[in-house]
Design an enzyme around this catalytic site. Sequence first.
Site, PDB file in Angstrom:
ATOM      1  N   ASP A 173       1.089  -1.272  -0.028  1.00 46.13           N
ATOM      2  CA  ASP A 173      -0.111  -0.055  -0.058  1.00 46.13           C
ATOM      3  C   ASP A 173       0.953   1.125   0.033  1.00 46.13           C
ATOM      4  OD1 ASP A 173      -2.138   1.894   0.232  1.00 46.13           O
ATOM      5  OD2 ASP A 173      -3.211   0.746   1.619  1.00 46.13           O
TER       6      ASP A 173
HETATM    7  C1  BGC Z   1      -5.031   3.352   0.450  1.00 45.60           C
HETATM    8  C2  BGC Z   1      -5.086   2.474  -0.777  1.00 45.60           C
HETATM    9  C3  BGC Z   1      -4.937   3.412  -2.130  1.00 45.60           C
HETATM   10  C4  BGC Z   1      -3.677   4.087  -2.119  1.00 45.60           C
HETATM   11  C5  BGC Z   1      -3.596   4.923  -3.084  1.00 45.60           C
HETATM   12  C6  BGC Z   1      -3.665   4.200   0.299  1.00 45.60           C
HETATM   13  O1  BGC Z   1      -3.667   5.105   1.375  1.00 45.60           O
HETATM   14  O2  BGC Z   1      -4.951   2.642   1.477  1.00 45.60           O
HETATM   15  O3  BGC Z   1      -6.357   1.881  -0.802  1.00 45.60           O
HETATM   16  O4  BGC Z   1      -5.107   2.720  -3.084  1.00 45.60           O
HETATM   17  O5  BGC Z   1      -3.671   4.744  -0.878  1.00 45.60           O
HETATM   18  O6  BGC Z   1      -3.913   6.264  -3.040  1.00 45.60           O
END
Ligand code: BGC
Length: 811
Positions: free
Chosen positions: A755
């Site tokens: 993530d």
């Molecule tokens: C989130 C993800 C997201 C990623 C990119 C993270 O903070 O947990 O679900 O895809 O950011 O924005």
Amino acid sequence: MTRWQRFRFLPGIPLGKNGIRVTGSEEHRRLSRQAASQGAVLLKNDRSVLPFSQGARIATFGKGICDYVKGGGGSGDVTCEYVKSVADGLLEKEKEGRLCLDHDLLSFYDEYIKDRYSKGRQPGLIEEPELPDELINKAAAYTDTALIVISRYSGEGWDRVSNGDDMKKVVDSADIYALKFLMRSVELFPDGDYYLSGNEKKLVSRVCSSFSNVAVLLNTGGVTDSSWFKNNDRIASVLAVFQGGMEGGSAAADLLCGDVNPSGKLTDTWASALSDYPSSSTFHESVDYVKYYEDIFTGYRYFETIPEAKGCVNYPFGFGLSYTSFDIRDIKGKYENGVVAFEAEVLNTGDLPGREVVQLYASQPKGLLEKSARVLAAFKKTGLLKPGESEKVFLSFDIKDISSYDDKGSVRKNAWILESGVYSFCLGTDVRAPETGFTVELRDNLIVKETEDLLAPHSLDRRLRSDGTWEELPTEEFTPHEPVTGRMEPDECEGPMPEVRPLSGMYMDWSKINTGDVPSFEKVAEGELSLDEFVGNLSDNDLISLLGGQPNTGLADVFGFGNLPRHMVPNIMCADGPAGIRIQPDRSVCTTSWPCATLLASSWDLKLIRDVGRAGGLEAKENNFGLWLTPGMNIHRNPLCGRNFEYYSEDPFLSGMCAAALVNGIQENRIGACPKHFACNNKETGRKSSDSVISEKALREIYLRSFEIMLKNSDPWVIMSSYNLINGVHTSENHDLLTGVLRNEWKFKGFVTTDWWTLGEHYLEIKAGCDLKMACGYTDRVKIALLKGDITSEELETAAKRILSVILNYE
Ligand code: BGC
């Protein structure tokens, strides 16, 4: 067309028929509206107040009538051209001569909401206004039918709270960008937004004492308190329309007027009180850990199994009414070659066309292993049946798919087991479906699959048994592997961006960038060079660069991967999801905003979800994205999780099947899907450092199971690990999880990304089987580990090959 044209040149080539753009197109908006209506759940319909009769006069109450919440906040938010409120939807119906609205009330709410929006208020985070007496009195003279709309907003980076102590903890550790939403929510809902606010309670009681026909619309991302309407006879009808995307208000109006008959079913158990959920009392116990004491007994597994819990359910899992009625008859079961198969006939016995969802639940024999009283094993939604029309449905599953995991050695340690005894089956329209009478008897225990001993907890001191007692568990000290590089401070890990690297001697012509001095990836694509040879010729810098995020190009704001221009490796852009292709407002491109995941899943319509995936994937492609960071598929463990709207259900089978349908639809466009967040991201507070302390049994049967089912039914190119730790190890650094389970057991072939901006150490992540560090890699730190011999070139090459293999999938 040259290879990877869209990623190299970011052309604006429309993908619709006759050269028209599909992004945000009418066709997609129509599909969004259809999807929003198919997932709405009718919870109550006494006195058949819904659908509103032709020409009915309606008085609308609650600021939610104009303040429609299309979806949740954070990375799942979507920039779309407009959002239809319920008022917009009903006004359209009024124009068609379907009903008459009290315009004084509508104007009151419209002006109020416009004023609040103009002051920068977020939809859903607006106080319920006091309603002047004369407006209610006038409305009561105009009609006896009232509609109350209640809306809720939550988002990424913060959880719901329900008491003062929790509030402090949550506020102290909320993500900075989420803090303003959280503070506002806390201010508006001092008892937590699971419950009605003081003003909302007042409004409900005033409306109930002035109108004899009261209907309620719930515009929420998931479960909220239902006791206030379940136990109130004055409230005749309740429709949960959830958060329906940009066309949600029109879809709600379609349902209220009966143009569409509700056919959604709950994907979660709606309990009598928040405290009835087994995880509620410890949900906010700590910002450092979450102990999964309830073990496998989450959602209906708890309420249908644990003595006394049954009585705490207002609306069971799978429940949902219709404006018509159905009879399910001629149920026949058989068992052949390990497959349990049922057929049944669904007959529409009412007066309106409608759809029904037939659900099959299995009960295993009581044995030595802990089991849920029932598990969802198969489901099928009928087509639209006219009154008097019937449809035969067929449901089947492999009996091995309902086996139980033994993490103790009661039968065989670290194995999936079907215990000997009688298996029975219930078929109907919710988890409390009647027994079919058909049974299967297994004479002997069947060891379905043996696994390695992975992911075991060290500090889980107890877990719930099916009889409601606790099993005490041994705990032990655990020392996580410390990186040779040391660890970065959490602040340093937050938000670094990948460098934009200038190319010396850059040519205007892409085809001349690779002058033959280094191998070209195009040769690999054309089969002239093996991937091994290509990767074997990369410098350490290039190799490590591949394992980190790359600068944004075009409309992207969540970065890319690949990007070795000299080697002709394109830079593939990611787009956020899941409720649509997320493009930041300043890019001035609107996309289709789809219903939230909970609503999609409530449709129990896998074809529809696949259609949404296909349409969303096409929008990704049209805007030159290669990877859609979708679907979100964590389990709804507790209603307090601020991000539940992005996820499907409390049940792993339903979640896995919905996710697979979406992945299959997206990837029909040769665009990658990226199911997330693997795994146990069931809480937002302190999400980057919170340790999910959980048994291997609960992991395998519930929290990993949804991903396993998704992988059995689809082939996503990428999977995103979560932020949290599992049993003391960051998921992105978790070899047991990413290599032991995901690759060795489940045979996942794509690549794993972190993530965005995890607290994991980059080289430990690579070693664990996490191939890409987003949004940015740490070349220097990985090199130190390489020099110190804590990571090998082979490990780097393996990760690079997985990423490059996915890039070879693109046209
Ligand atoms: C989130 C993800 C997201 C990623 C990119 C993270 O903070 O947990 O679900 O895809 O950011 O924005």
